[in-house]
Design a protein around this motif. Structure first.
Motif, PDB file in Angstrom:
ATOM      1  N   SER A 173       0.699  -1.326   0.115  1.00 37.01           N
ATOM      2  CA  SER A 173      -0.473   0.038  -0.231  1.00 37.01           C
ATOM      3  C   SER A 173       0.924   1.622   0.015  1.00 37.01           C
ATOM      4  CB  SER A 173      -0.669   0.108   0.975  1.00 37.01           C
ATOM      5  OG  SER A 173      -1.750  -1.425   1.123  1.00 37.01           O
ATOM      6  N   TYR A 174       2.019   1.257   0.663  1.00 37.83           N
ATOM      7  CA  TYR A 174       2.765   2.109   0.930  1.00 37.83           C
ATOM      8  C   TYR A 174       3.669   2.528  -0.125  1.00 37.83           C
ATOM      9  CZ  TYR A 174       6.259   5.302   2.507  1.00 37.83           C
ATOM     10  OH  TYR A 174       7.203   6.665   2.853  1.00 37.83           O
ATOM     11  N   ASP A 175       4.257   1.584  -1.093  1.00 36.13           N
ATOM     12  CA  ASP A 175       4.566   1.682  -2.260  1.00 36.13           C
ATOM     13  C   ASP A 175       3.515   2.159  -3.630  1.00 36.13           C
ATOM     14  OD1 ASP A 175       7.044   0.965  -0.962  1.00 36.13           O
ATOM     15  OD2 ASP A 175       6.908  -0.914  -2.057  1.00 36.13           O
ATOM     16  N   ILE A 176       2.487   1.598  -3.434  1.00 40.91           N
ATOM     17  CA  ILE A 176       1.599   2.490  -4.327  1.00 40.91           C
ATOM     18  C   ILE A 176       0.922   3.941  -4.225  1.00 40.91           C
ATOM     19  CG2 ILE A 176      -1.096   1.877  -5.324  1.00 40.91           C
ATOM     20  CD1 ILE A 176      -1.022  -1.404  -4.432  1.00 40.91           C
ATOM     21  N   VAL A 177       1.039   3.899  -2.619  1.00 35.54           N
ATOM     22  CA  VAL A 177       0.843   5.414  -2.793  1.00 35.54           C
ATOM     23  C   VAL A 177       1.366   5.970  -2.834  1.00 35.54           C
ATOM     24  CG1 VAL A 177      -0.156   6.896  -1.054  1.00 35.54           C
ATOM     25  CG2 VAL A 177      -1.488   5.499  -0.987  1.00 35.54           C
ATOM     26  N   THR A 178       2.752   6.293  -2.207  1.00 33.24           N
ATOM     27  CA  THR A 178       3.959   7.445  -2.438  1.00 33.24           C
ATOM     28  C   THR A 178       4.640   6.799  -3.469  1.00 33.24           C
ATOM     29  OG1 THR A 178       5.447   5.229  -1.300  1.00 33.24           O
ATOM     30  CG2 THR A 178       4.129   6.873  -0.461  1.00 33.24           C
ATOM     31  N   LYS A 179       4.567   5.995  -4.652  1.00 36.50           N
ATOM     32  CA  LYS A 179       6.177   5.603  -5.763  1.00 36.50           C
ATOM     33  C   LYS A 179       5.092   5.734  -6.799  1.00 36.50           C
ATOM     34  CE  LYS A 179       9.253   3.576  -2.847  1.00 36.50           C
ATOM     35  NZ  LYS A 179      10.311   1.789  -2.908  1.00 36.50           N
ATOM     36  N   ALA A 180       3.665   4.650  -6.739  1.00 31.85           N
ATOM     37  CA  ALA A 180       2.759   4.665  -8.134  1.00 31.85           C
ATOM     38  C   ALA A 180       1.910   5.992  -8.150  1.00 31.85           C
ATOM     39  CB  ALA A 180       2.096   3.615  -7.879  1.00 31.85           C
ATOM     40  N   HIS A 181       1.576   6.540  -7.307  1.00 34.56           N
ATOM     41  CA  HIS A 181       0.874   7.746  -7.278  1.00 34.56           C
ATOM     42  C   HIS A 181       1.602   9.276  -6.865  1.00 34.56           C
ATOM     43  CE1 HIS A 181      -2.333   4.876  -7.746  1.00 34.56           C
ATOM     44  NE2 HIS A 181      -2.502   5.213  -8.744  1.00 34.56           N
ATOM     45  N   GLY A 182       2.355   9.027  -6.089  1.00 36.56           N
ATOM     46  CA  GLY A 182       3.468  10.487  -5.821  1.00 36.56           C
ATOM     47  C   GLY A 182       2.816  11.120  -4.515  1.00 36.56           C
ATOM     48  N   GLY A 183       1.776   9.851  -3.539  1.00 33.03           N
ATOM     49  CA  GLY A 183       0.826  10.591  -2.671  1.00 33.03           C
ATOM     50  C   GLY A 183       2.132  10.488  -1.396  1.00 33.03           C
ATOM     51  N   THR A 184       1.577  10.678  -0.108  1.00 37.31           N
ATOM     52  CA  THR A 184       2.155  10.277   0.834  1.00 37.31           C
ATOM     53  C   THR A 184       0.444   9.018   1.676  1.00 37.31           C
ATOM     54  OG1 THR A 184       0.953  12.327   2.796  1.00 37.31           O
ATOM     55  CG2 THR A 184       2.771  12.778   1.249  1.00 37.31           C
ATOM     56  N   LEU A 185       1.121   8.263   2.519  1.00 37.75           N
ATOM     57  CA  LEU A 185       0.677   7.760   3.295  1.00 37.75           C
ATOM     58  C   LEU A 185       1.180   7.978   4.403  1.00 37.75           C
ATOM     59  CD1 LEU A 185      -1.536   5.134   3.978  1.00 37.75           C
ATOM     60  CD2 LEU A 185      -0.099   3.336   3.318  1.00 37.75           C
ATOM     61  N   GLU A 186       0.191   8.360   6.039  1.00 34.90           N
ATOM     62  CA  GLU A 186       0.659   8.420   7.416  1.00 34.90           C
ATOM     63  C   GLU A 186       0.097   8.144   8.495  1.00 34.90           C
ATOM     64  OE1 GLU A 186       1.178  12.456   7.302  1.00 34.90           O
ATOM     65  OE2 GLU A 186       2.696  12.679   6.394  1.00 34.90           O
ATOM     66  N   VAL A 187       0.653   7.679   9.204  1.00 38.34           N
ATOM     67  CA  VAL A 187      -0.411   7.023  10.732  1.00 38.34           C
ATOM     68  C   VAL A 187      -0.020   7.453  11.522  1.00 38.34           C
ATOM     69  CG1 VAL A 187       1.539   5.229  10.825  1.00 38.34           C
ATOM     70  CG2 VAL A 187      -0.750   4.366  11.378  1.00 38.34           C
ATOM     71  N   GLU A 188      -1.623   7.639  12.645  1.00 40.44           N
ATOM     72  CA  GLU A 188      -1.669   8.595  14.191  1.00 40.44           C
ATOM     73  C   GLU A 188      -2.001   7.216  14.958  1.00 40.44           C
ATOM     74  OE1 GLU A 188      -3.757  11.603  13.419  1.00 40.44           O
ATOM     75  OE2 GLU A 188      -1.927  12.989  12.574  1.00 40.44           O
ATOM     76  N   SER A 189      -1.231   7.074  15.950  1.00 40.78           N
ATOM     77  CA  SER A 189      -1.647   5.595  16.505  1.00 40.78           C
ATOM     78  C   SER A 189      -1.745   5.898  17.905  1.00 40.78           C
ATOM     79  CB  SER A 189      -1.662   4.202  15.782  1.00 40.78           C
ATOM     80  OG  SER A 189      -1.907   3.025  16.745  1.00 40.78           O
ATOM     81  N   GLU A 190      -2.382   5.560  18.773  1.00 42.23           N
ATOM     82  CA  GLU A 190      -3.226   5.745  20.601  1.00 42.23           C
ATOM     83  C   GLU A 190      -3.204   4.220  20.806  1.00 42.23           C
ATOM     84  OE1 GLU A 190      -5.081   7.706  24.065  1.00 42.23           O
ATOM     85  OE2 GLU A 190      -5.013   8.028  22.000  1.00 42.23           O
ATOM     86  N   GLU A 191      -1.996   3.839  22.005  1.00 42.30           N
ATOM     87  CA  GLU A 191      -2.425   1.630  22.163  1.00 42.30           C
ATOM     88  C   GLU A 191      -3.626   1.612  22.901  1.00 42.30           C
ATOM     89  OE1 GLU A 191       0.947  -1.425  23.581  1.00 42.30           O
ATOM     90  OE2 GLU A 191       1.375   0.061  23.381  1.00 42.30           O
ATOM     91  N   GLY A 192      -4.491   1.022  22.492  1.00 42.70           N
ATOM     92  CA  GLY A 192      -5.261   0.922  23.625  1.00 42.70           C
ATOM     93  C   GLY A 192      -6.419   1.583  23.229  1.00 42.70           C
ATOM     94  N   GLN A 193      -6.708   2.624  21.944  1.00 41.27           N
ATOM     95  CA  GLN A 193      -7.570   3.645  21.514  1.00 41.27           C
ATOM     96  C   GLN A 193      -7.572   3.717  20.108  1.00 41.27           C
ATOM     97  OE1 GLN A 193      -9.075   5.864  23.853  1.00 41.27           O
ATOM     98  NE2 GLN A 193      -7.714   4.405  25.482  1.00 41.27           N
ATOM     99  N   GLY A 194      -7.026   3.384  19.367  1.00 41.19           N
ATOM    100  CA  GLY A 194      -7.199   3.442  17.762  1.00 41.19           C
ATOM    101  C   GLY A 194      -6.053   4.065  16.683  1.00 41.19           C
TER     102      GLY A 194
END
Length: 458
Positions: A428-449
């Protein structure tokens, strides 16, 4: 004849002395040759006895001469084995008495009057020599008992040392065998690790090159393990069935053995099913990630694409677990413009993110109170710079901070063994960043989501 008979009595006493000395000093073991020579102690006595008969010589000097010979013989033997401590003690005991006997014999031979004149002195000397002899004989006996006790202790210690040495040798042999086995296992694991690294490098290169042929070759290598397990357990199951048939044909059937064979067969079938499902899962993943695509960019409506794959992921999970339910929240921006993209590739990205989100909320549901409500949300937004944004959020288990930086690495997964390959987010990261020139980021809190944020240029 009485004097002559005393020689025979002395020979008899000599026999007792020789026998006792042999036994006390262990002469047959220490000096076998000397022990055999002692067996001729009677010869001088017999010679003196015959000599007295031939010349009709009656004198007590013959008896004294034989006694002195016997004492000299005893002293000689003790000198020969004086390295033995009791022998040295006996030597100290016998020497004074032998000297007294020699002096008395010489004094009587030179002057009978002198012997009678100093009879009191000779009697006292004889008594002292006798007491000295008896005392040191008792000391020698005590020394021998002490040495025997020490010998018994040494033999026990030596036996214990031999047993310990044998145990050590046995332990060393076992350690050597175990070391050899561990070395062989280490070499096999090292070889397997090298093969795994080689396979990993091949798969990563295949993903980077987006080549279906190379990806299929790498997956085929990965699928070989479960297929080998299926083959092996099938062969073993066939042998178990044969054994069961043979047992059933016997007149005295062993029902316990039959039950055991059936239990083994059932366990093998479960393992075959497990590894067959594992192989099927790998094949499905291969097909999903390498499905034929034109690669041409076309105007794509992300609202429609996100909604379609959200329902697809949810109903796919429900097909596996009908008890699972989740709340689906969608917030689609009606002003969202279409973007030029490969819709099939972006759909694959969204499917991976939705599948992971449902997995996370399902795991949290299993460990949460009954009132916990699994929720997966997807939102789209038109950004001021013309780019579009897609957010996929869940209220699942979250991602620990310690592994958050690794989730986009190939083959890294937080799922248990057998439930994930670690390729989904990497692809997914390669498709978004390399194939489509976009970004894929993540925000997370353990136990919350967790929330994944996709940004694509218009």
């Amino acid at each position: 004849m009485e004097v002559n008979a005393s020689i025979l009595i002395s020979v008899g006493l000599a026999a007792i002395v020789v026998r006792s000395m042999r036994k006390f000093l262990d002469l047959p073991i220490r000096t076998p040759h000397l022990s055999r020579l002692l067996g001729y102690f009677w010869v001088p006595g017999l010679i003196l006895y015959l000599f007295s008969l031939l010349i009709h010589w009656k004198t007590d000097r013959l008896d004294e001469i034989y006694t002195l010979f016997l004492l000299a013989m005893v002293v000689g033997v003790l000198v020969r084995v004086q390295h033995y401590r009791p022998a040295r003690t006996l030597l100290l005991a016998v020497v004074p008495y032998a000297l007294y006997a020699l002096i008395e014999l010489l004094s009587g031979a030179l002057s009978t009057g002198f012997l009678h004149e100093y009879r009191s002195l000779f009697s006292n000397s004889q008594g002292f020599a006798t007491i000295w002899l008896v005392t040191f004989v008792l000391i020698a006996r005590k020394q021998k008992k002490q040495l025997e006790a020490e010998r018994v202790v040494r033999e026990a210690e030596e036996k214990e040392r031999r047993e310990i040495a044998a145990q050590n040798a046995q332990l060393e042999r076992l350690v050597a065998e175990r070391t050899s086995s561990l070395t062989q296992q280490t070499e096999e694991l090292q070889h397997a690790l090298e093969e795994l690294k080689t396979t990993q490098a091949q798969l990563i290169q295949a993903e980077k090159m987006a080549s279906l042929g190379e990806l299929t070759a790498g997956i085929a290598h990965e699928i070989q393990n479960p297929l080998n397990f299926v083959t092996n357990f099938s062969d073993v199951s066939a042998e178990l069935v044969q054994e069961l048939e043979e047992e059933q044909q016997r007149p005295d059937r062993d029902h316990e053995l039959e039950a055991e064979l059936l239990a083994d067969l059932r366990q093998n079938l479960q393992k075959i099913t497990h590894h067959g499902q594992r192989a099927a899962s790998i094949v499905r993943g291969m097909l999903e990630h390498s499905r034929a695509s034109t690669g041409e960019r076309q105007p794509t409506d992300l609202n429609v694409l996100a909604d379609e794959y959200l329902r697809l992921a949810y109903h796919g999970l429900r097909a596996k677990d009908k008890t699972f339910n989740a709340t689906l929240n969608t917030h689609f921006d009606p002003s969202l413009v279409k973007i030029n993209a490969v819709a099939q590739d972006l759909g694959r990205v969204l499917l991976n993110l939705f599948t992971n989100a449902f997995y996370a909320v399902q795991k949290r549901k299993e460990a949460s109170p009954p009132d916990f409500a699994p929720t997966v949300s997807v939102a789209t937004r038109q950004l001021p710079n013309g780019s579009v944004e897609v957010r996929v959020r869940d209220n699942g288990t979250g991602i620990p901070a310690s592994v958050r930086q690794k989730i986009f690495q190939p083959f890294f997964t937080t799922k248990p063994t057998g439930e994930g390959t670690g390729l989904g987010l990497s692809l997914s990261y390669d498709i978004v960043t390399k194939a489509h020139g976009g970004t894929l980021e993540v925000e997370s809190e353990e136990g919350q989501g967790t929330e994944f944020i996709i940004t694509l240029p218009a």
